[in-house]
Design an enzyme around this catalytic site. Structure first.
Site, PDB file in Angstrom:
ATOM      1  N   LEU A   1       0.949  -1.089  -0.020  1.00 13.61           N
ATOM      2  CA  LEU A   1       0.109   0.277   0.156  1.00 13.61           C
ATOM      3  C   LEU A   1       0.852   0.709   0.031  1.00 13.61           C
ATOM      4  O   LEU A   1       1.305   1.573   1.062  1.00 13.61           O
ATOM      5  CB  LEU A   1      -0.725   0.225   1.075  1.00 13.61           C
ATOM      6  CG  LEU A   1      -2.120   0.572   1.612  1.00 13.61           C
ATOM      7  CD1 LEU A   1      -2.894   0.509   2.271  1.00 13.61           C
ATOM      8  CD2 LEU A   1      -1.994   2.348   1.474  1.00 13.61           C
TER       9      LEU A   1
ATOM     10  N   GLN B   1      -6.494   2.365  -6.144  1.00 13.24           N
ATOM     11  CA  GLN B   1      -7.597   1.148  -5.868  1.00 13.24           C
ATOM     12  C   GLN B   1      -9.389   2.566  -5.872  1.00 13.24           C
ATOM     13  O   GLN B   1      -9.893   2.449  -5.820  1.00 13.24           O
ATOM     14  CB  GLN B   1      -7.553   0.820  -4.568  1.00 13.24           C
ATOM     15  CG  GLN B   1      -7.235  -0.384  -3.953  1.00 13.24           C
ATOM     16  CD  GLN B   1      -7.377  -1.230  -2.607  1.00 13.24           C
ATOM     17  OE1 GLN B   1      -7.770  -0.371  -1.498  1.00 13.24           O
ATOM     18  NE2 GLN B   1      -7.642  -2.421  -2.817  1.00 13.24           N
ATOM     19  N   PHE B   2      -8.902   3.669  -5.634  1.00 11.31           N
ATOM     20  CA  PHE B   2      -9.886   5.324  -5.707  1.00 11.31           C
ATOM     21  C   PHE B   2      -9.106   6.430  -6.514  1.00 11.31           C
ATOM     22  O   PHE B   2      -7.321   6.224  -5.367  1.00 11.31           O
ATOM     23  CB  PHE B   2     -10.512   5.503  -4.046  1.00 11.31           C
ATOM     24  CG  PHE B   2     -11.666   4.284  -3.851  1.00 11.31           C
ATOM     25  CD1 PHE B   2     -12.634   4.043  -4.038  1.00 11.31           C
ATOM     26  CD2 PHE B   2     -10.904   3.542  -2.880  1.00 11.31           C
ATOM     27  CE1 PHE B   2     -13.540   3.375  -3.772  1.00 11.31           C
ATOM     28  CE2 PHE B   2     -11.264   2.454  -2.746  1.00 11.31           C
ATOM     29  CZ  PHE B   2     -13.199   2.485  -3.026  1.00 11.31           C
TER      30      PHE B   2
ATOM     31  N   PRO C   1      -1.093  10.885  -2.788  1.00 14.04           N
ATOM     32  CA  PRO C   1       0.085  10.283  -2.432  1.00 14.04           C
ATOM     33  C   PRO C   1       1.577  10.137  -3.468  1.00 14.04           C
ATOM     34  O   PRO C   1       2.620  10.182  -3.772  1.00 14.04           O
ATOM     35  CB  PRO C   1       0.239   9.353  -1.866  1.00 14.04           C
ATOM     36  CG  PRO C   1      -0.837   8.869  -1.026  1.00 14.04           C
ATOM     37  CD  PRO C   1      -1.875   9.967  -2.164  1.00 14.04           C
TER      38      PRO C   1
ATOM     39  N   GLU D   1       1.178   4.503  -3.186  1.00  8.52           N
ATOM     40  CA  GLU D   1       0.796   4.648  -4.160  1.00  8.52           C
ATOM     41  C   GLU D   1       2.243   5.672  -4.759  1.00  8.52           C
ATOM     42  O   GLU D   1       2.395   4.890  -6.599  1.00  8.52           O
ATOM     43  CB  GLU D   1      -0.407   6.005  -4.197  1.00  8.52           C
ATOM     44  CG  GLU D   1      -1.795   5.658  -3.362  1.00  8.52           C
ATOM     45  CD  GLU D   1      -2.570   5.006  -1.878  1.00  8.52           C
ATOM     46  OE1 GLU D   1      -3.118   4.189  -1.923  1.00  8.52           O
ATOM     47  OE2 GLU D   1      -1.451   5.779  -2.068  1.00  8.52           O
TER      48      GLU D   1
ATOM     49  N   HIS E   1     -13.041   8.424  -1.269  1.00  9.88           N
ATOM     50  CA  HIS E   1     -13.309   7.786  -1.944  1.00  9.88           C
ATOM     51  C   HIS E   1     -14.170   7.895  -3.292  1.00  9.88           C
ATOM     52  O   HIS E   1     -14.859   6.831  -4.529  1.00  9.88           O
ATOM     53  CB  HIS E   1     -14.179   6.487  -1.543  1.00  9.88           C
ATOM     54  CG  HIS E   1     -13.236   5.816  -0.708  1.00  9.88           C
ATOM     55  ND1 HIS E   1     -13.128   6.068   1.167  1.00  9.88           N
ATOM     56  CD2 HIS E   1     -12.766   4.673  -0.347  1.00  9.88           C
ATOM     57  CE1 HIS E   1     -12.252   5.404   1.775  1.00  9.88           C
ATOM     58  NE2 HIS E   1     -11.582   4.808   1.107  1.00  9.88           N
TER      59      HIS E   1
END
Length: 328
Positions: free
Chosen positions: A61, A85-86, A92, A63, A132
């Site tokens: 995890l 993921q979103f 980042p 980015e 999100h």
């Protein structure tokens, strides 16, 4: 006759990834939970089992690390397809995106290109928290060196994704998650592409041109159908790509009608509606019969559940915006 499958948009994305992994050994899919878990929205489900962990890669995890690793892979000739993921988690990795991904061709004077496609679900409407649900596509459209693609149907999701992966330059591929499973459409089983940079006319009309993209295409068409019953014929143009914009299609639709409205769920200030309005002022001012309308999200942080439906442009709000332009 070409065989087809009746797919949702997220299934079409998965089918497109599968096709490109099968067609080109240089294509790899990477991101948090894209492998064994199949992705947070199951867009990569089953790919790990077929292609293995060397081509469908679970990452930490991180980015910045995901994007930066993909930049290095692409510079060395691979075609990585990193998933965030979103879209609200892309920040980042923003330095990697704007400082490296977007500039590598120019910095190397064309010696290196980056054939990589950064995928991310984006937009609101699914009752998720604010990070999100954001629609910050204008960030990426503002950055020279990036193409920004936003499909609105399953057919185009597969075709635009294939075109993005095969493109020699980097593409931001934003998937409107509100319509991931909202409807189905016949999608060819065989690989195909839909051209990047070309808008599509979803509905023809002579009274007003309405420009939109992504998840807002459906409520825009709904509003257009309702107004059509009242004798107001809307030309609905789905941009499909917001960088590069199909300026010719935008101007042509506006010259045909003399009135225009832009619909997007992103905030109004600095949104694509302003750029489209500027294009029309520069290239079609003498055809203009009314102020160009903007039906958008609001200039506030993305709200939580109670106000989410109010924040997103609804068919009723789009109708009001169209009527204001027509009745001016």
């Amino acid at each position: 006759m070409t065989d087809t499958q009746n797919l949702t948009l997220v299934q079409a994305v998965r089918d497109g990834l599968h096709a490109e992994l099968r067609e080109d050994d240089d294509v790899v899919v990477m991101g948090q939970d894209v492998g064994k878990n199949g992705g947070v929205f199951r867009a990569t489900e089953g790919l790990f089992d077929e292609f293995g962990g060397d081509r469908v890669i679970d990452t930490p995890l991180a980015e910045s690390g995901i994007v930066g690793t993909a930049v290095g892979m692409a510079a060395m000739g691979m075609r990585p397809v990193p998933e965030i993921q979103f879209s609200g988690f892309m920040y980042p990795g923003f330095d990697q995106i704007v400082s490296h991904m977007a500039r590598f061709r120019t910095r190397s004077r064309g010696r290196f290109t980056l054939p990589m496609t950064l995928r991310a679900p984006y937009g609101g409407g699914i009752r998720a928290p604010e990070h999100h649900s954001e629609s910050k596509e204008a960030f990426y459209a503002h950055e020279a060196g990036l193409k920004v693609v936003i499909p609105s149907t399953p057919y185009e999701a597969k075709g635009l994704l294939a075109a993005s992966i095969r493109d020699p330059d980097p593409v931001i591929f934003l998937e409107p998650k509100l319509i991931y499973r909202a409807f189905r459409e016949e999608v060819p089983e065989e690989p195909y592409t839909v051209p990047i940079g070309e808008a599509a006319t979803r509905r023809e009309g002579d009274d007003v041109a309405v420009f939109t993209y992504g998840a807002m295409t459906r409520p825009t068409l709904e509003a257009a159908e309702t107004l059509g019953e009242e004798g107001i014929e809307c030309e609905v143009v789905d941009l499909r790509t917001i960088s590069p914009l199909d300026r010719e299609a935008i101007v042509e639709a506006f010259e045909k009608t003399g009135r225009g409205v832009v619909v997007h769920e992103a905030p109004k200030t600095g949104g694509l509606a302003g750029e489209i309005t500027a294009i029309l002022q520069e290239e079609a001012l003498l055809y203009q019969e009314a102020p160009i309308g903007r039906v958008t999200g609001f200039d506030v942080p993305y709200p939580l559940y109670a106000l989410e439906d109010y924040y997103l442009p609804s068919a009723a709000r789009i109708e009001d915006g169209i009527l204001e332009a027509v009745e001016f």
